[in-house]
Design an enzyme around this catalytic site. Structure first.
Site, PDB file in Angstrom:
ATOM      1  N   PHE A 125       0.872  -1.169   0.000  1.00  0.00           N
ATOM      2  CA  PHE A 125       0.000   0.000   0.000  1.00  0.00           C
ATOM      3  C   PHE A 125       0.916   1.228   0.000  1.00  0.00           C
ATOM      4  CE2 PHE A 125      -2.729   3.231   1.864  1.00  0.00           C
ATOM      5  CZ  PHE A 125      -3.932   2.993   1.223  1.00  0.00           C
TER       6      PHE A 125
ATOM      7  N   ASP B 147       2.031  -4.968   8.506  1.00  0.00           N
ATOM      8  CA  ASP B 147       0.882  -4.083   8.358  1.00  0.00           C
ATOM      9  C   ASP B 147      -0.352  -4.965   8.169  1.00  0.00           C
ATOM     10  OD1 ASP B 147      -1.181  -2.448   7.390  1.00  0.00           O
ATOM     11  OD2 ASP B 147       0.216  -1.067   6.415  1.00  0.00           O
TER      12      ASP B 147
ATOM     13  N   TYR C  23     -10.797   0.994  10.841  1.00  0.00           N
ATOM     14  CA  TYR C  23     -11.987   1.441  10.107  1.00  0.00           C
ATOM     15  C   TYR C  23     -12.346   0.514   8.952  1.00  0.00           C
ATOM     16  CZ  TYR C  23      -8.296   3.725   7.315  1.00  0.00           C
ATOM     17  OH  TYR C  23      -7.170   3.984   6.583  1.00  0.00           O
ATOM     18  N   LYS C  24     -11.492  -0.481   8.662  1.00  0.00           N
ATOM     19  CA  LYS C  24     -11.813  -1.423   7.587  1.00  0.00           C
ATOM     20  C   LYS C  24     -12.604  -2.592   8.199  1.00  0.00           C
ATOM     21  CE  LYS C  24      -7.989   0.199   4.774  1.00  0.00           C
ATOM     22  NZ  LYS C  24      -6.547   0.148   4.549  1.00  0.00           N
TER      23      LYS C  24
ATOM     24  N   ARG D  80     -12.389  -4.353  -7.077  1.00  0.00           N
ATOM     25  CA  ARG D  80     -12.033  -5.003  -5.814  1.00  0.00           C
ATOM     26  C   ARG D  80     -13.288  -5.218  -4.972  1.00  0.00           C
ATOM     27  NH1 ARG D  80      -8.173  -2.278  -1.257  1.00  0.00           N
ATOM     28  NH2 ARG D  80     -10.035  -0.969  -1.123  1.00  0.00           N
TER      29      ARG D  80
HETATM   30  C1  LIG Z   1      -5.783   1.294   4.409  1.00  0.00           C
HETATM   31  C2  LIG Z   1      -4.310   1.076   4.580  1.00  0.00           C
HETATM   32  C3  LIG Z   1      -3.512   2.026   5.212  1.00  0.00           C
HETATM   33  C4  LIG Z   1      -4.140   3.329   5.631  1.00  0.00           C
HETATM   34  O1  LIG Z   1      -3.308   4.202   6.324  1.00  0.00           O
HETATM   35  P1  LIG Z   1      -3.956   5.479   7.009  1.00  0.00           P
HETATM   36  O2  LIG Z   1      -2.847   6.092   7.748  1.00  0.00           O
HETATM   37  O3  LIG Z   1      -5.099   5.020   7.841  1.00  0.00           O
HETATM   38  O4  LIG Z   1      -4.481   6.369   5.934  1.00  0.00           O
HETATM   39  C5  LIG Z   1      -2.180   1.728   5.424  1.00  0.00           C
HETATM   40  N1  LIG Z   1      -1.649   0.540   5.011  1.00  0.00           N
HETATM   41  C6  LIG Z   1      -2.400  -0.382   4.377  1.00  0.00           C
HETATM   42  C7  LIG Z   1      -1.796  -1.682   3.959  1.00  0.00           C
HETATM   43  C8  LIG Z   1      -3.750  -0.131   4.132  1.00  0.00           C
HETATM   44  O5  LIG Z   1      -4.493  -1.036   3.508  1.00  0.00           O
END
Ligand SMILES: *Cc1c(COP(=O)(O)O)cnc(C)c1O
Length: 415
Positions: free
Chosen positions: A128, A200, A225-226, A374
């Protein structure tokens, strides 16, 4: 699964589903098939109740007293232990705080500080993007660290694991493809090479049976939040294994990470344990909303959740390939269960427009540039019949080519 699925066979799967009753705990808009819980989970009813109490009673009536009387001050560690129950971490190793991006910075810094003689950080080129941007920023802030990427500086993580590597940053489930890493095996290989790992968990926490302690993980971060359904912008979390807590230092040494924050001393002295990973005052309304959301997880068995998640993604892949054959959809998610998270991606030359047409028909997934459709599968509120109905609508969008309508080509800021 039998060759020919019908609406009846799919309904029979729902009738036998031991997780079916959990859907009642969520607010799901009428007629919506929500396949985007991997981006923003829907609202648990218990989250609204907690938010209402936090706003109207704790803030509205009790005001400053709530730091003590409502336990506001302890929320990061109390919620951390609850997130630990979902991720296989025993108490005292997780703090809920800040954002995932900020926690990646803290975890990378702390891990690098434990391997001062090793000057290379390894990450995946397909991470990401925020992981890569934060790693770049961290490396740039240090005089002699460098960042090496899998897919750029070497073909595999294994190949990059030299004696100069101090830290490896990995995404447990890839956000685009849905590919799942073997956390235990990779952590072991990284340790054998003398390095530490930062996982992560954004696309795995709340989606599968994560076992941080059992896998001997060093550091982990993730969002709530996911799949955890904590609400838009809900605070993230950071895991630091007990064995590292006394030595690990993070650079955002704010007062909440001080051993005696209310002594208001002039010099920083890090709190002895996971609390040293806190920085400053937290968004209490979001924290309390998350606290309510975590109540919706009571009684959920993560192993059962994983079984249904795989059954839902198996069914989705099978039905797309059977019922939407000949429409240029290419699966990018591994078929092997051991390599699949809780989402499925298909490429399509007009993925953006197809997704907009689906969303207009209440099948909500998302688009990831340049060409991925997705779909996230969340066993607590997605049914087998939802999967069946989503495919029928996808098929109709493709057969009628209504994704070609001009309104579906307008790009929004958030995809
Ligand atoms: C959604 C996501 C993030 C989001 O980071 P934020 O700091 O909350 O914006 C980070 N890493 C991964 C792998 C994600 O899927």
């Amino acid at each position: 699964m039998s060759q020919d699925m019908t609406l009846e066979t799919v309904r029979a799967l729902d009738a036998k589903d031991s997780l079916r009753a959990f859907r009642e705990r969520f607010v799901i808009p009428d007629n919506m098939i929500y396949l985007d819980g991997n981006s923003l989970g829907p609202a648990p009813k218990s989250a609204f109740a907690a938010l209402d109490r936090a706003a109207n009673v704790e803030w509205g009536q009790d005001l400053i007293r709530s730091w003590n009387s409502a336990g506001w001050f302890e929320l990061p560690l109390r919620l951390g232990d609850k997130v630990g129950e979902l991720t296989g971490a025993s108490a005292g190793q997780i703090a809920v705080c800040d954002s995932t991006s900020i926690n990646i910075f803290k975890a990378l810094s702390a891990a690098a500080s434990l391997r001062p003689d090793r000057k290379v950080i390894v990450a995946e080129g397909t991470s990401f993007p925020t992981d890569l941007y934060i790693a770049e920023g961290f490396v740039a802030s240090q005089p002699d660290l460098t960042l090496k990427l899998e897919g750029v500086d070497g073909d595999t993580i294994e190949e990059l694991l030299g004696p100069d590597v101090g830290v490896v940053l990995l995404n447990h489930v890839n956000y685009r493809s849905g590919r799942l890493h073997d956390m235990k095996a990779l952590t072991r290989r990284i340790h054998e090479a003398g390095a530490l790992v930062v996982w992560d968990l954004c696309h795995s926490a709340g989606a599968l049976d994560v076992q941080l302690d059992d896998c001997d993980v060093d550091f982990a971060v993730g969002c709530t939040y996911k799949y955890i359904n904590g609400g838009p912008g809900a605070p993230a979390f950071i895991y630091v294994a007990k064995r590292h807590q006394a030595e690990a230092r993070q650079p955002l040494s704010g007062w909440w990470g001080h051993v005696r924050p209310f002594a208001f001393e002039q010099q920083y002295e890090a709190a002895p344990a996971i609390a040293r990973f806190l920085c400053g005052t937290q968004p209490i309304l979001s924290m309390q909303t998350l606290s309510g959301a975590l109540e919706a997880w009571q009684g959920v068995n993560m192993a059962n959740l994983r079984v249904k998640s795989l059954a839902l993604t198996d069914l989705f892949i099978k039905l797309v390939e059977e019922r939407c054959a000949g429409f240029d959809l290419q699966l990018i998610t591994p078929r092997n269960h051991n390599e699949r998270g809780s989402q499925v991606g298909f490429t399509h030359p007009h993925a953006y427009e197809v997704m907009q047409a689906l969303i207009a028909d209440q099948v909500v997934g998302d688009f990831r540039a340049p060409d991925v459709l997705r779909f996230g599968f969340t066993p607590l509120y997605v049914s087998y019949e939802d999967v069946w109905n989503a495919i029928e609508i996808l098929r109709d969008v493709l057969v009628t080519e209504r994704w070609k309508e001009p309104r579906f080509a307008t790009q929004n800021a958030v995809t």
